[in-house]
Write a protein that holds these residues in place. Structure first.
Motif, PDB file in Angstrom:
ATOM      1  N   PRO A   1       0.792  -1.216  -0.112  1.00 14.25           N
ATOM      2  CA  PRO A   1       0.113  -0.070   0.004  1.00 14.25           C
ATOM      3  C   PRO A   1       0.653   1.354   0.007  1.00 14.25           C
ATOM      4  CG  PRO A   1      -0.861  -1.669   1.623  1.00 14.25           C
ATOM      5  CD  PRO A   1       0.437  -1.991   1.030  1.00 14.25           C
ATOM      6  N   ALA A   2       1.866   1.223   0.751  1.00 14.44           N
ATOM      7  CA  ALA A   2       2.794   2.407   0.671  1.00 14.44           C
ATOM      8  C   ALA A   2       3.508   2.624  -0.613  1.00 14.44           C
ATOM      9  CB  ALA A   2       3.888   2.392   1.860  1.00 14.44           C
ATOM     10  N   VAL A   3       3.686   1.702  -1.331  1.00 18.10           N
ATOM     11  CA  VAL A   3       4.413   2.249  -2.747  1.00 18.10           C
ATOM     12  C   VAL A   3       3.166   2.333  -3.635  1.00 18.10           C
ATOM     13  CG1 VAL A   3       5.647   0.801  -4.467  1.00 18.10           C
ATOM     14  CG2 VAL A   3       6.395   0.391  -2.425  1.00 18.10           C
ATOM     15  N   ILE A   4       2.247   1.844  -3.755  1.00 14.64           N
ATOM     16  CA  ILE A   4       1.083   2.134  -4.353  1.00 14.64           C
ATOM     17  C   ILE A   4       0.710   3.503  -4.065  1.00 14.64           C
ATOM     18  CG2 ILE A   4      -1.181   1.679  -5.335  1.00 14.64           C
ATOM     19  CD1 ILE A   4       0.873  -0.100  -6.234  1.00 14.64           C
ATOM     20  N   GLY A   5       0.547   4.119  -2.971  1.00 15.01           N
ATOM     21  CA  GLY A   5       0.443   5.526  -2.409  1.00 15.01           C
ATOM     22  C   GLY A   5       1.445   6.521  -2.837  1.00 15.01           C
ATOM     23  N   GLY A   6       2.652   5.921  -3.050  1.00 14.12           N
ATOM     24  CA  GLY A   6       3.644   7.012  -3.519  1.00 14.12           C
ATOM     25  C   GLY A   6       3.699   7.177  -4.831  1.00 14.12           C
ATOM     26  N   TRP A   7       3.337   6.078  -5.606  1.00  9.16           N
ATOM     27  CA  TRP A   7       2.954   6.016  -6.979  1.00  9.16           C
ATOM     28  C   TRP A   7       1.895   6.937  -7.636  1.00  9.16           C
ATOM     29  CZ3 TRP A   7      -0.543   3.430 -10.113  1.00  9.16           C
ATOM     30  CH2 TRP A   7      -0.177   3.055 -11.635  1.00  9.16           C
ATOM     31  N   LEU A   8       0.945   6.993  -6.645  1.00  6.58           N
ATOM     32  CA  LEU A   8      -0.380   7.653  -7.036  1.00  6.58           C
ATOM     33  C   LEU A   8      -0.195   8.968  -6.546  1.00  6.58           C
ATOM     34  CD1 LEU A   8      -3.161   5.475  -5.468  1.00  6.58           C
ATOM     35  CD2 LEU A   8      -2.982   6.287  -8.149  1.00  6.58           C
ATOM     36  N   ALA A   9       0.706   9.265  -5.776  1.00 10.20           N
ATOM     37  CA  ALA A   9       0.971  10.843  -5.505  1.00 10.20           C
ATOM     38  C   ALA A   9       1.746  11.523  -6.510  1.00 10.20           C
ATOM     39  CB  ALA A   9       1.778  10.931  -4.241  1.00 10.20           C
ATOM     40  N   LEU A  10       2.640  10.776  -7.214  1.00 10.23           N
ATOM     41  CA  LEU A  10       3.201  11.032  -8.430  1.00 10.23           C
ATOM     42  C   LEU A  10       2.388  11.188  -9.578  1.00 10.23           C
ATOM     43  CD1 LEU A  10       6.552  11.440  -8.863  1.00 10.23           C
ATOM     44  CD2 LEU A  10       6.641   9.228  -9.934  1.00 10.23           C
ATOM     45  N   ALA A  11       1.497  10.321  -9.641  1.00  9.94           N
ATOM     46  CA  ALA A  11       0.398  10.603 -11.077  1.00  9.94           C
ATOM     47  C   ALA A  11      -0.288  11.879 -10.462  1.00  9.94           C
ATOM     48  CB  ALA A  11      -0.527   9.366 -10.727  1.00  9.94           C
ATOM     49  N   GLN A  12      -0.601  12.159  -9.301  1.00 10.82           N
ATOM     50  CA  GLN A  12      -1.331  13.304  -9.096  1.00 10.82           C
ATOM     51  C   GLN A  12      -0.504  14.501  -9.333  1.00 10.82           C
ATOM     52  OE1 GLN A  12      -2.270  12.012  -5.214  1.00 10.82           O
ATOM     53  NE2 GLN A  12      -4.463  11.885  -5.273  1.00 10.82           N
ATOM     54  N   GLN A  13       0.807  14.372  -9.014  1.00 12.76           N
ATOM     55  CA  GLN A  13       1.683  15.693  -9.334  1.00 12.76           C
ATOM     56  C   GLN A  13       1.889  15.962 -10.730  1.00 12.76           C
ATOM     57  OE1 GLN A  13       5.634  15.038  -7.178  1.00 12.76           O
ATOM     58  NE2 GLN A  13       6.269  16.213  -9.041  1.00 12.76           N
ATOM     59  N   PHE A  14       1.882  14.839 -11.561  1.00 12.88           N
ATOM     60  CA  PHE A  14       1.882  15.088 -13.063  1.00 12.88           C
ATOM     61  C   PHE A  14       0.541  15.302 -13.764  1.00 12.88           C
ATOM     62  CE2 PHE A  14       6.025  12.199 -12.723  1.00 12.88           C
ATOM     63  CZ  PHE A  14       6.831  13.315 -12.457  1.00 12.88           C
ATOM     64  N   GLY A  15      -0.546  15.275 -13.176  1.00 13.83           N
ATOM     65  CA  GLY A  15      -1.739  15.490 -13.528  1.00 13.83           C
ATOM     66  C   GLY A  15      -2.320  14.320 -14.468  1.00 13.83           C
ATOM     67  N   VAL A  16      -1.773  13.057 -14.045  1.00 16.36           N
ATOM     68  CA  VAL A  16      -2.360  11.957 -14.895  1.00 16.36           C
ATOM     69  C   VAL A  16      -3.987  11.627 -14.832  1.00 16.36           C
ATOM     70  CG1 VAL A  16      -2.166   9.538 -14.939  1.00 16.36           C
ATOM     71  CG2 VAL A  16      -0.109  10.575 -14.726  1.00 16.36           C
ATOM     72  N   GLN A  17      -4.357  11.526 -16.132  1.00 16.09           N
ATOM     73  CA  GLN A  17      -6.041  11.513 -15.828  1.00 16.09           C
ATOM     74  C   GLN A  17      -6.563  10.128 -16.073  1.00 16.09           C
ATOM     75  OE1 GLN A  17      -8.121  14.756 -15.985  1.00 16.09           O
ATOM     76  NE2 GLN A  17      -6.038  15.060 -15.147  1.00 16.09           N
ATOM     77  N   HIS A  18      -5.649   9.041 -16.084  1.00 12.03           N
ATOM     78  CA  HIS A  18      -6.213   7.532 -16.026  1.00 12.03           C
ATOM     79  C   HIS A  18      -5.354   6.504 -15.703  1.00 12.03           C
ATOM     80  CE1 HIS A  18      -8.106   4.519 -19.101  1.00 12.03           C
ATOM     81  NE2 HIS A  18      -8.666   4.321 -17.870  1.00 12.03           N
ATOM     82  N   ILE A  19      -5.706   6.044 -14.610  1.00 10.17           N
ATOM     83  CA  ILE A  19      -4.846   4.672 -14.321  1.00 10.17           C
ATOM     84  C   ILE A  19      -5.511   3.468 -14.377  1.00 10.17           C
ATOM     85  CG2 ILE A  19      -4.071   3.745 -11.993  1.00 10.17           C
ATOM     86  CD1 ILE A  19      -3.474   6.831 -11.244  1.00 10.17           C
ATOM     87  N   VAL A  20      -4.970   2.603 -14.889  1.00 13.40           N
ATOM     88  CA  VAL A  20      -5.534   1.347 -15.068  1.00 13.40           C
ATOM     89  C   VAL A  20      -4.822   0.161 -14.031  1.00 13.40           C
ATOM     90  CG1 VAL A  20      -5.795  -0.921 -16.174  1.00 13.40           C
ATOM     91  CG2 VAL A  20      -6.027   1.534 -17.547  1.00 13.40           C
ATOM     92  N   TYR A  21      -5.461  -0.565 -13.130  1.00 11.29           N
ATOM     93  CA  TYR A  21      -5.010  -1.212 -11.891  1.00 11.29           C
ATOM     94  C   TYR A  21      -5.313  -2.654 -12.197  1.00 11.29           C
ATOM     95  CZ  TYR A  21      -3.968  -3.332  -7.407  1.00 11.29           C
ATOM     96  OH  TYR A  21      -3.706  -3.945  -6.335  1.00 11.29           O
ATOM     97  N   ALA A  22      -4.206  -3.750 -12.500  1.00  6.76           N
ATOM     98  CA  ALA A  22      -4.543  -5.063 -12.249  1.00  6.76           C
ATOM     99  C   ALA A  22      -4.640  -5.587 -11.054  1.00  6.76           C
ATOM    100  CB  ALA A  22      -3.567  -5.779 -13.269  1.00  6.76           C
ATOM    101  N   GLY A  23      -6.022  -5.959 -10.651  1.00  4.95           N
ATOM    102  CA  GLY A  23      -6.301  -6.595  -9.254  1.00  4.95           C
ATOM    103  C   GLY A  23      -6.468  -7.993  -9.311  1.00  4.95           C
ATOM    104  N   SER A  24      -7.055  -8.672  -8.318  1.00  5.05           N
ATOM    105  CA  SER A  24      -7.291 -10.010  -8.363  1.00  5.05           C
ATOM    106  C   SER A  24      -8.746 -10.350  -7.737  1.00  5.05           C
ATOM    107  CB  SER A  24      -6.349 -10.342  -7.710  1.00  5.05           C
ATOM    108  OG  SER A  24      -6.492 -11.988  -7.411  1.00  5.05           O
ATOM    109  N   ILE A  25      -9.256 -11.512  -8.320  1.00  2.00           N
ATOM    110  CA  ILE A  25     -10.611 -11.770  -7.756  1.00  2.00           C
ATOM    111  C   ILE A  25     -10.277 -12.590  -6.303  1.00  2.00           C
ATOM    112  CG2 ILE A  25     -11.724 -12.231  -9.719  1.00  2.00           C
ATOM    113  CD1 ILE A  25     -11.144 -15.180  -9.250  1.00  2.00           C
ATOM    114  N   SER A  26      -9.136 -12.608  -6.066  1.00  2.00           N
ATOM    115  CA  SER A  26      -8.926 -13.224  -4.370  1.00  2.00           C
ATOM    116  C   SER A  26      -9.492 -12.031  -3.510  1.00  2.00           C
ATOM    117  CB  SER A  26      -7.120 -13.030  -4.379  1.00  2.00           C
ATOM    118  OG  SER A  26      -6.627 -11.803  -4.449  1.00  2.00           O
ATOM    119  N   VAL A  27      -9.831 -10.877  -3.788  1.00  2.00           N
ATOM    120  CA  VAL A  27     -10.382  -9.971  -2.997  1.00  2.00           C
ATOM    121  C   VAL A  27     -11.749 -10.580  -2.219  1.00  2.00           C
ATOM    122  CG1 VAL A  27      -9.204  -8.034  -3.592  1.00  2.00           C
ATOM    123  CG2 VAL A  27     -11.425  -8.486  -4.460  1.00  2.00           C
ATOM    124  N   TYR A  28     -12.123 -11.698  -3.094  1.00  2.00           N
ATOM    125  CA  TYR A  28     -13.723 -12.358  -2.869  1.00  2.00           C
ATOM    126  C   TYR A  28     -13.376 -13.352  -1.877  1.00  2.00           C
ATOM    127  CZ  TYR A  28     -15.570  -9.266  -6.631  1.00  2.00           C
ATOM    128  OH  TYR A  28     -15.864  -8.178  -7.437  1.00  2.00           O
TER     129      TYR A  28
END
Length: 259
Positions: free
Chosen positions: A86-113
């Motif tokens: 979570p910390a790394v993904i959070g840091g990566w997202l903060a960078l995306a926000q800083q650069f004004g990225v408009q679209h993020i695609v995330y490969a998750g997993s059905i393991s969450v069910y």
């Protein structure tokens, strides 16, 4: 579909074929992986290496040089790749926000069910039962709270292809449990197609299960796969009658078929 320029976090099992598909459709592609191999030579990608577990990694120059101008960022990293996911993904997202990225695609997993016996679609409450699934759920929440206008969370089924097949590890075991549990599989080709479609068609906030529509019992699926691959059959415990989840989708915007 018009393929956008894109930056990919994780240049491996899914990242390489996705990068190739984007490039073939005219995209400028940047990617990041931990270390280079001989297969990376002469790829038509702005490929950098870095250890995302390292403090200060998001201050490296390559983010500005190769990522800042890419309108779509794609994360394909599993939790096992990082010490504090979570910390790394959070840091990566903060960078995306800083650069004004408009679209993020995330490969998750059905393991969450989780693994309980039930039918799940996108409206079903997650029940993560492993540390990895808990970390994926935490990453999903960070994405949904990021304020990035276009977020695609694709919860992928169990991945397989002829070159890298879960049957290989099953053949090392005996009396395998869950013979009659339904499978929720996804061929790598369909996973790449879904990720590519998401990258090309921003549509606000979307959470989608990406799973093949057929759910045969595990022993039946792997018997058929063994025949295709010319391998022995896996040794399932046929007396084990335990059940498991069946994952479906409530949406029709990502059409996945069995291969």
């Amino acid at each position: 579909m018009n393929a956008p320029d894109a930056a990919i976090l994780g240049m491996g099992y899914l990242g390489r074929p996705l990068a190739e598909k984007l490039f073939e459709q005219g995209s400028r592609v940047a990617a990041l992986k931990r270390r280079l191999t001989s297969d990376d030579i002469n790829l038509p990608v702005a490929l950098d290496t870095a250890d995302l577990n390292r403090v200060g990694v998001f201050q490296e120059a390559f983010w500005q040089q190769h990522w800042a101008d890419k309108p779509v960022w794609i994360c394909l990293l599993p939790p096992s790749a990082l010490n504090d996911y979570p910390a790394v993904i959070g840091g990566w997202l903060a960078l995306a926000q800083q650069f004004g990225v408009q679209h993020i695609v995330y490969a998750g997993s059905i393991s969450v069910y989780g693994d309980g016996e039930r039918v799940c679609d996108e409206h079903s409450p997650p029940q993560p039962a492993t540390a990895g699934a808990v970390n994926i759920m935490a990453a999903e929440q960070l994405l949904l709270q990021s304020g990035v206008p276009h977020i695609d969370i694709l919860r992928l089924g169990g991945l397989y292809c002829a070159q890298r097949h879960p049957l290989t590890s099953l053949l090392k075991r005996s009396s395998i449990a869950g013979a009659h549990r339904p499978v929720n599989m996804l061929h790598r080709g369909w996973a790449v197609a879904a990720l590519y479609q998401a990258a090309c068609t921003p549509g606000g906030i979307r959470v989608r299960n990406i799973v093949e529509p057929q759910h045969p019992p595990k022993h039946q699926f792997y018997r058929a796969e063994a025949a295709k691959l010319g391998l022995p059959e896996a040794a399932f415990d046929m007396a084990d009658r335990s059940g498991g989840k069946t994952v479906t989708t409530a949406f029709d915007d990502f059409t996945i078929q069995a291969v």
